[in-house]
Design an enzyme around this catalytic site. Sequence first.
Site, short mmCIF file in Angstrom:
data_model
loop_
_atom_site.label_atom_id
_atom_site.label_comp_id
_atom_site.label_asym_id
_atom_site.label_seq_id
_atom_site.Cartn_x
_atom_site.Cartn_y
_atom_site.Cartn_z
N ASP A 13 0.81 -1.22 0.00
CA ASP A 13 0.00 0.00 0.00
C ASP A 13 0.85 1.28 0.00
OD1 ASP A 13 -2.26 -1.72 0.30
OD2 ASP A 13 -1.80 -1.83 2.45
N LYS A 16 1.95 2.13 -5.22
CA LYS A 16 2.65 1.63 -6.42
C LYS A 16 1.84 1.91 -7.69
CE LYS A 16 2.99 -2.54 -4.56
NZ LYS A 16 2.82 -2.32 -3.11
N GLY A 40 -4.20 -4.74 -4.62
CA GLY A 40 -5.21 -3.81 -5.10
C GLY A 40 -4.52 -2.55 -5.58
N HIS A 41 -4.55 -2.32 -6.89
CA HIS A 41 -3.89 -1.13 -7.44
C HIS A 41 -4.95 -0.21 -8.03
CE1 HIS A 41 0.21 -3.37 -7.91
NE2 HIS A 41 -0.14 -3.17 -6.67
N GLN A 224 2.17 -6.12 -3.08
CA GLN A 224 2.50 -6.16 -1.64
C GLN A 224 3.78 -5.36 -1.37
OE1 GLN A 224 1.71 -9.69 -2.97
NE2 GLN A 224 -0.32 -8.86 -2.74
#
Length: 430
Positions: A13, A16, A40-41, A224
């Site tokens: 988080d 990225k 999750g991006h 991650q």
Amino acid sequence: MANVVVVGAQWGDEGKGKIVDWLSERADVIARFQGGHNAGHTLVVDGEVYKLHALPSGVVRGGKLSVIGNGVVLDPWHLIKEIETIRAQGVSITPETLMIAENTPLILPFHGELDRARENQNSVAKIGTTGRGIGPCYEDKVGRRVIRVADLADAATLELRLDRALVHHDALRRGLGLEPIKRDEVLAQLREISAEILQYAAPVWKVLNEKRKAGKRILFEGAQGALLDIDFGTYPFVTSSNVIAGQAATGVGVGPGAIDFVLGIVKAYTTRVGEGPFPTELDDADGQRLGERGHEFGTTTGRKRRCGWFDACLVRQTCATSGVSGISLTKLDVLDGFETLKICVGYELDGKSLDYLPTAADEQARCTPVYEEIEGWSESTEGARSWADLPAQAIKYVRRIEELIECPVALVSTSPEREDTILVTDPFSD
Ligand code: IMP
């Protein structure tokens, strides 16, 4: 020409998505090399918000090849839904723009069930996972009983592979009080999605080696963060893959020489989701403020993230284990208005000073952070695009971080907008 690996240098988080999107514009190929839909991006492109989990960020940019490498664990049903959602936003995804390595392990429904059953069982076993079956699937991979993408092509092989997995899983499920797996139901579910998934299947190692020879630029997109790495993270409170940059090579099938620049993404403070040690965690108003200003809620699970001061000691460690060439510092603007900021420069353990976090859990628990205080700034840094736009104290903070982590700053990101970036070194430059 250069190939760039992007890795999170904390507990994930770090922001990225924005940086990967920014770099993907200049890459020819964008490849995911570990993790799965636990990631999750969030990407904001021309005002449109895209939420990606398993798909590489390159899919939203036309004319790029997006690759899911063998180091990833793939939930095929989730992927199909994600493709549908992204297509509904006007993005074209075809076998020409998306490739999945034939040797990618598949996450099956019983992996998720096992993950969640373990998490709900008792507090000792709890990791705080995303519940998406990531760990159980990686276990099956190294246990040599996973179903891989290529297995979908042949009915007999598929049955054989599933039976191999069931010998193990049904025994395990009995112990956990779960019903046996409905073999025929799983087979039917797999057959239903086989053709859809197989159209993207390819010998990714071969394609990428050919792309390299042709001088194409590859962006390796990590998920991650390095402190969640299965070997170098805060074990056992980690994810089940290698997250560090070396994994980029094995996770797609290119040699280690293919990596020219490692960009470590570093948040200007620290956050973590799930259980596990967090030496600089704040349980006070400052922690609350970081969470609120930084909108620190998980993109995948919606969980509230734990917040704390910047830990230079840990980031120095992850820069070393990933061989980070330069960092991208994100969310500096969240620190605007703090009178004083603290940076952890090392730990004290049983009266001794340490310049790294020890591996033993009991020692980690006894480590107390040693802080250096630095004066904050009252001005806004949001949207700064050059050093001249930053208050002097903010520059001091960034420079001090650089010194302490022993790694230069390549980029500073000052808002979710892609243009709000201070570029010091272009990772793709020759
Ligand atoms: P798993 O990857 O679902 O097995 O979860 C293991 C640990 O990694 C948990 O602490 C999760 O919260 C954490 N984790 C997994 N994926 C992410 C991510 O993308 N960002 C932050 N933490 C993550």
